[in-house]
Design an enzyme around this catalytic site. Sequence first.
Site, PDB file in Angstrom:
ATOM      1  CD  GLU A 122      44.842  51.867  31.230  1.00 50.04           C
ATOM      2  OE1 GLU A 122      45.051  52.991  31.700  1.00 50.04           O
ATOM      3  OE2 GLU A 122      45.265  50.835  31.736  1.00 50.04           O
ATOM      4  CB  CYS A 146      41.549  40.738  41.192  1.00 50.25           C
ATOM      5  SG  CYS A 146      40.201  39.915  40.303  1.00 50.25           S
ATOM      6  CB  CYS A 149      43.904  43.646  39.487  1.00 49.86           C
ATOM      7  SG  CYS A 149      43.387  44.617  38.051  1.00 49.86           S
ATOM      8  CB  CYS A 380      45.830  45.725  34.303  1.00 46.53           C
ATOM      9  SG  CYS A 380      44.156  45.309  34.124  1.00 46.53           S
TER      10      CYS A 380
HETATM   11  N1  SAH Z   1      39.144  41.276  33.884  1.00 53.69           N
HETATM   12  C1  SAH Z   1      39.750  40.350  33.010  1.00 53.69           C
HETATM   13  C2  SAH Z   1      40.620  40.967  31.932  1.00 53.69           C
HETATM   14  C3  SAH Z   1      41.465  42.137  32.332  1.00 53.69           C
HETATM   15  S1  SAH Z   1      42.848  41.817  33.369  1.00 53.69           S
HETATM   16  C4  SAH Z   1      40.525  39.322  33.795  1.00 53.69           C
HETATM   17  O1  SAH Z   1      40.687  39.492  34.991  1.00 53.69           O
HETATM   18  O2  SAH Z   1      40.936  38.327  33.185  1.00 53.69           O
HETATM   19  C5  SAH Z   1      44.018  41.029  32.265  1.00 53.69           C
HETATM   20  C6  SAH Z   1      45.046  40.162  32.999  1.00 53.69           C
HETATM   21  O3  SAH Z   1      45.994  40.967  33.710  1.00 53.69           O
HETATM   22  C7  SAH Z   1      44.404  39.244  34.015  1.00 53.69           C
HETATM   23  O4  SAH Z   1      44.957  37.954  33.955  1.00 53.69           O
HETATM   24  C8  SAH Z   1      44.783  39.911  35.310  1.00 53.69           C
HETATM   25  O5  SAH Z   1      44.697  39.033  36.372  1.00 53.69           O
HETATM   26  C9  SAH Z   1      46.170  40.413  35.005  1.00 53.69           C
HETATM   27  N2  SAH Z   1      46.660  41.447  35.927  1.00 53.69           N
HETATM   28  C10 SAH Z   1      45.961  42.405  36.558  1.00 53.69           C
HETATM   29  N3  SAH Z   1      46.784  43.177  37.312  1.00 53.69           N
HETATM   30  C11 SAH Z   1      48.031  42.699  37.154  1.00 53.69           C
HETATM   31  C12 SAH Z   1      49.311  43.076  37.679  1.00 53.69           C
HETATM   32  N4  SAH Z   1      49.446  44.103  38.494  1.00 53.69           N
HETATM   33  N5  SAH Z   1      50.390  42.355  37.288  1.00 53.69           N
HETATM   34  C13 SAH Z   1      50.250  41.303  36.429  1.00 53.69           C
HETATM   35  N6  SAH Z   1      49.073  40.920  35.902  1.00 53.69           N
HETATM   36  C14 SAH Z   1      47.964  41.589  36.270  1.00 53.69           C
HETATM   37 FE1  SF4 Z   2      40.055  41.375  38.480  1.00 55.41          FE
HETATM   38 FE2  SF4 Z   2      41.408  43.427  37.478  1.00 55.41          FE
HETATM   39 FE3  SF4 Z   2      40.317  41.615  35.811  1.00 55.41          FE
HETATM   40 FE4  SF4 Z   2      38.753  43.335  37.199  1.00 55.41          FE
HETATM   41  S1  SF4 Z   2      40.249  43.861  35.622  1.00 55.41           S
HETATM   42  S2  SF4 Z   2      38.429  41.113  36.960  1.00 55.41           S
HETATM   43  S3  SF4 Z   2      39.861  43.509  39.149  1.00 55.41           S
HETATM   44  S4  SF4 Z   2      41.981  41.265  37.282  1.00 55.41           S
END
Ligand code: SAH
Ligand code: SF4
Length: 404
Positions: A122, A146, A149, A380
């Site tokens: 996406e 994470c 996430c 995300c």
């Molecule tokens: N994997 C990379 C990039 C993708 S995630 C990373 O972790 O940085 C992009 C951003 O969205 C990251 O900062 C992540 O921690 C945040 N993120 C993921 N799930 C989220 C959620 N449910 N609410 C707010 N931010 C979120």
């Molecule tokens: Fe962590 Fe989500 Fe980023 Fe993957 S995409 S590294 S699970 S925040």
Amino acid sequence: MSTVADIARPAKPALAASQENSGAAPSLAGAGRAEIARALGDLGVPENQRRMRVAQLWQWIYGRGATGFDDMSNVGKELRGALGDHFSLARPQIVSAQLSADGTRKWLLRSQPGTSAPAEFECVYIPEEDRGTLCISSQVGCSLTCSFCHTGTQRLLRNLTAAEVAGQILVARDALGEWPGAERPTDGALPLAPRAITNIVLMGMGEPLHNFDNVRDAMATASDNEGLGYSKRRITLSTSGVVPQIARWGAEAGTMLAISLHAVRDELRDELVPINRKHPIRDLLAACRAYPGVSNARRITFEYVMLDGINDSDADARELVRLMAGIPAKINLIPFNPWPGTAYDCSPWDRIEAFAEIINRAGYSSPVRSPRGRDIMAACGQLKSASERQASEVKASKAGAKSS
Ligand code: SAH
Ligand code: SF4
């Protein structure tokens, strides 16, 4: 009242789509210069002509947004025919497209026809007054887990190819009329800037530094001056903290950097961002200090998701300020975007404000990222999981119908 406009093309059944994928000619949309040169070599273009031919194709694909070879008036008819017989310029297919009331657009895409293992991923477009940000994916799922996430709950299926990463930009430019002579859509808000897409962020699904080579190659295509032409200062890679790859990314790609920090103590970060067990905060911040080109004009963004009662105290804010000492930093507070089944809540608004105030008083700007596209679940990983959930609900109800 629903505020969501579903501007989807009807999704094709998965089986038909994979049959179609396996039979179709491979696409050169999203390909890098080396790949295009290889394709020309396969068609018998002599080596001493390839550079010139690549430059021509490049201009058509990335300068003009060509979707077929027939219009390429400066390419001989014979070569155009051979290209058309063996390759296409198909983009990733749009499985669904959604437009939020606030102008945010979200596309669920499937690999270009001709891709051997088609995958779904996406891409989100967020218009603001002075900018338009395209948020792109680097992997299908993520191997890191994470805890807040949603992508982290989906196992890693595979890395996206460089063409699939760059292909997301082509799809968005098609939809936003971002090619010479094309018309901009009138169904949703766009920035006042001359370009609809001014910034690219690798903040979609996946950990981009776990797909280093493909993401680097795609960003080389995105930042190429003779084509898409996005300045590296307007491309940001976000990482959860793959420390050993950070310096290499700076040297080989040189984009802006964002770090998903989210906690100021290792004990909590180990839980929220488990890669911290391997690469703790101290090592992560050392890599940030050493990031090539970092300066007050080119700051590192630290992302900090606001989780109610978990990481949002005044003491956390003060510790965050202390950790940032000596790093040219911007702090981006992200209201947690909840998803079905999560154990976390977003911090209340007054808590976010109090947290931001401590950071601001220390001299850092700390914009709170306003929640965008919530009506289309633009967080995300959520569109894809919604579509998977729908598919499994259909399967479940079919199974139910059979057994009854
Ligand atoms: N994997 C990379 C990039 C993708 S995630 C990373 O972790 O940085 C992009 C951003 O969205 C990251 O900062 C992540 O921690 C945040 N993120 C993921 N799930 C989220 C959620 N449910 N609410 C707010 N931010 C979120
Ligand atoms: Fe962590 Fe989500 Fe980023 Fe993957 S995409 S590294 S699970 S925040």
